[in-house]
Design an enzyme around this catalytic site. Sequence first.
Site, PDB file in Angstrom:
ATOM      1  N   GLU A   1      76.014  14.558  41.207  1.00 27.30           N
ATOM      2  CA  GLU A   1      76.952  15.090  39.327  1.00 27.30           C
ATOM      3  C   GLU A   1      78.617  14.388  39.756  1.00 27.30           C
ATOM      4  O   GLU A   1      79.717  15.456  39.805  1.00 27.30           O
ATOM      5  CB  GLU A   1      76.884  16.675  39.870  1.00 27.30           C
ATOM      6  CG  GLU A   1      75.551  16.753  40.108  1.00 27.30           C
ATOM      7  CD  GLU A   1      75.986  18.550  39.624  1.00 27.30           C
ATOM      8  OE1 GLU A   1      77.061  18.994  40.289  1.00 27.30           O
ATOM      9  OE2 GLU A   1      74.490  19.029  39.851  1.00 27.30           O
TER      10      GLU A   1
ATOM     11  N   HIS B   1      66.291  20.755  35.190  1.00 28.64           N
ATOM     12  CA  HIS B   1      66.338  21.448  34.951  1.00 28.64           C
ATOM     13  C   HIS B   1      66.298  22.142  34.092  1.00 28.64           C
ATOM     14  O   HIS B   1      67.381  22.130  33.047  1.00 28.64           O
ATOM     15  CB  HIS B   1      67.581  22.402  35.889  1.00 28.64           C
ATOM     16  CG  HIS B   1      68.320  22.326  37.588  1.00 28.64           C
ATOM     17  ND1 HIS B   1      67.473  23.044  38.814  1.00 28.64           N
ATOM     18  CD2 HIS B   1      69.292  21.482  38.143  1.00 28.64           C
ATOM     19  CE1 HIS B   1      67.736  22.290  39.520  1.00 28.64           C
ATOM     20  NE2 HIS B   1      68.707  22.235  39.295  1.00 28.64           N
TER      21      HIS B   1
ATOM     22  N   ASN C   1      72.298  11.233  41.687  1.00 28.69           N
ATOM     23  CA  ASN C   1      72.212  12.318  41.520  1.00 28.69           C
ATOM     24  C   ASN C   1      72.661  13.147  40.362  1.00 28.69           C
ATOM     25  O   ASN C   1      73.592  13.134  40.135  1.00 28.69           O
ATOM     26  CB  ASN C   1      71.193  13.222  42.852  1.00 28.69           C
ATOM     27  CG  ASN C   1      70.047  14.500  42.227  1.00 28.69           C
ATOM     28  OD1 ASN C   1      68.907  14.240  41.439  1.00 28.69           O
ATOM     29  ND2 ASN C   1      70.793  15.745  42.757  1.00 28.69           N
TER      30      ASN C   1
ATOM     31  N   GLU D   1      65.003  18.077  41.435  1.00 22.67           N
ATOM     32  CA  GLU D   1      65.429  19.574  40.818  1.00 22.67           C
ATOM     33  C   GLU D   1      64.721  19.897  39.910  1.00 22.67           C
ATOM     34  O   GLU D   1      65.577  21.441  39.715  1.00 22.67           O
ATOM     35  CB  GLU D   1      66.869  19.656  41.473  1.00 22.67           C
ATOM     36  CG  GLU D   1      67.463  18.912  41.649  1.00 22.67           C
ATOM     37  CD  GLU D   1      69.201  19.290  41.938  1.00 22.67           C
ATOM     38  OE1 GLU D   1      69.620  20.191  42.016  1.00 22.67           O
ATOM     39  OE2 GLU D   1      69.988  18.732  42.781  1.00 22.67           O
TER      40      GLU D   1
ATOM     41  N   ASP E   1      62.783  22.574  37.714  1.00 19.11           N
ATOM     42  CA  ASP E   1      62.924  23.948  37.422  1.00 19.11           C
ATOM     43  C   ASP E   1      62.279  24.787  35.795  1.00 19.11           C
ATOM     44  O   ASP E   1      63.275  23.790  34.888  1.00 19.11           O
ATOM     45  CB  ASP E   1      63.450  25.148  38.085  1.00 19.11           C
ATOM     46  CG  ASP E   1      64.435  24.641  37.856  1.00 19.11           C
ATOM     47  OD1 ASP E   1      65.315  24.861  37.319  1.00 19.11           O
ATOM     48  OD2 ASP E   1      65.504  25.543  39.024  1.00 19.11           O
TER      49      ASP E   1
HETATM   50  C1  XIL Z   1      72.164  25.276  44.841  1.00 17.45           C
HETATM   51  C2  XIL Z   1      71.208  26.167  45.784  1.00 17.45           C
HETATM   52  O1  XIL Z   1      69.717  25.864  45.671  1.00 17.45           O
HETATM   53  C3  XIL Z   1      71.869  27.409  45.977  1.00 17.45           C
HETATM   54  O2  XIL Z   1      70.795  27.698  46.909  1.00 17.45           O
HETATM   55  C4  XIL Z   1      73.140  26.887  46.207  1.00 17.45           C
HETATM   56  O3  XIL Z   1      73.963  28.206  45.767  1.00 17.45           O
HETATM   57  C5  XIL Z   1      73.633  25.816  45.013  1.00 17.45           C
HETATM   58  O4  XIL Z   1      73.296  24.797  44.735  1.00 17.45           O
HETATM   59  N1  XIL Z   1      72.515  21.322  41.379  1.00 17.45           N
HETATM   60  C6  XIL Z   1      71.728  20.564  42.963  1.00 17.45           C
HETATM   61  C7  XIL Z   1      71.506  22.044  44.033  1.00 17.45           C
HETATM   62  O5  XIL Z   1      72.539  19.026  42.673  1.00 17.45           O
HETATM   63  O6  XIL Z   1      72.086  21.449  45.381  1.00 17.45           O
HETATM   64  C8  XIL Z   1      72.140  23.279  43.514  1.00 17.45           C
HETATM   65  O7  XIL Z   1      71.657  23.746  44.512  1.00 17.45           O
HETATM   66  C9  XIL Z   1      71.433  22.784  41.950  1.00 17.45           C
HETATM   67  C10 XIL Z   1      72.417  22.483  41.605  1.00 17.45           C
END
Ligand code: XIL
Length: 301
Positions: free
Chosen positions: A127, A205, A169, A234, A236
Amino acid sequence: GTTLGASAAESGRYFGTAVAANKLSDSTYVGILNREFNMATPENEMKWDATEPSQGQFNYSNADRIVNHAQANGMRVRGHALAWHSQQPGWAQNLSGTALRQAMTNHVTQVATYYKGKIYAWDVVNEAFADGGTGARRDSNLQRTGNDWIEVAFRAARAADPGAKLCYNDYNTDGQNAKSNAVYAMVQDFKSRGVPIDCVGFQSHFNSASPVPSDYQANLQRFANLGVDVQITELDIEGSGTAQADNYNRVVRACLAVSRCTGITVWGIRDSDSWRASGTPLLFDGSGNKKAAYTSTLNAL
Ligand code: XIL
């Protein structure tokens, strides 16, 4: 195949999930994890605040629980994340300049060395680009140490664990836009100058405000064409029923249509495991039952 991992393996890919160490005592959770998945990403346990809570004092206990569980059950591990503006320990948040740069480099070196040989791919930097139309780097304490902090992190990771794939990422880079264009330019620059980078992770996401982009596959493909692997890291997708199932199906088909898309990771197992405060974005309901989204995902693999 009859499971996500076995079906993904039929095309040489993996299917993974984020794993939380404190859920490894939940038998429903572990049952699904061991049955369905062949890649594990520690959800929080490898982040800077978890692995180096005090400067120079490393704590791998929770990350090791996940790595050991994965290895004992035939799963590989995606390491997440070595350098990130978020979830830094307080001491690092209070550093700047040369002191922070050295602390970051040491952190990357120490953690990647400790896990040498055990990590399929590292999210070396997470990020680092700003949202919106500027294509700029995200302002952060790391960015303020100098624009070269990203390549310094990648070189340190390569030196520490030459066998791990090294990924950049990010989120909101899933379609073609100013942010993904900026990441694309960075990867192109790294490849042209020999900065070690092997893969780009697309967090993916998705929700109604940020749906699966129409050019998702084309975007994965243009990165792959730079000579890096791409991974969905990641995933969802907010929603329910047929609409959600169709979106999962589309994401999986996009990956399978890109030969260098090496695998897919969902960001949790059951809806109740999701980092999202509310909603039902995952493949299993709170009781661990397969949702329509599970079936459409399996059917696409
Ligand atoms: C999130 C986790 O799922 C949570 O449990 C935590 O509180 C915050 O981080 N992008 C990412 C992940 O790269 O590391 C994040 O994970 C979600 C967004």
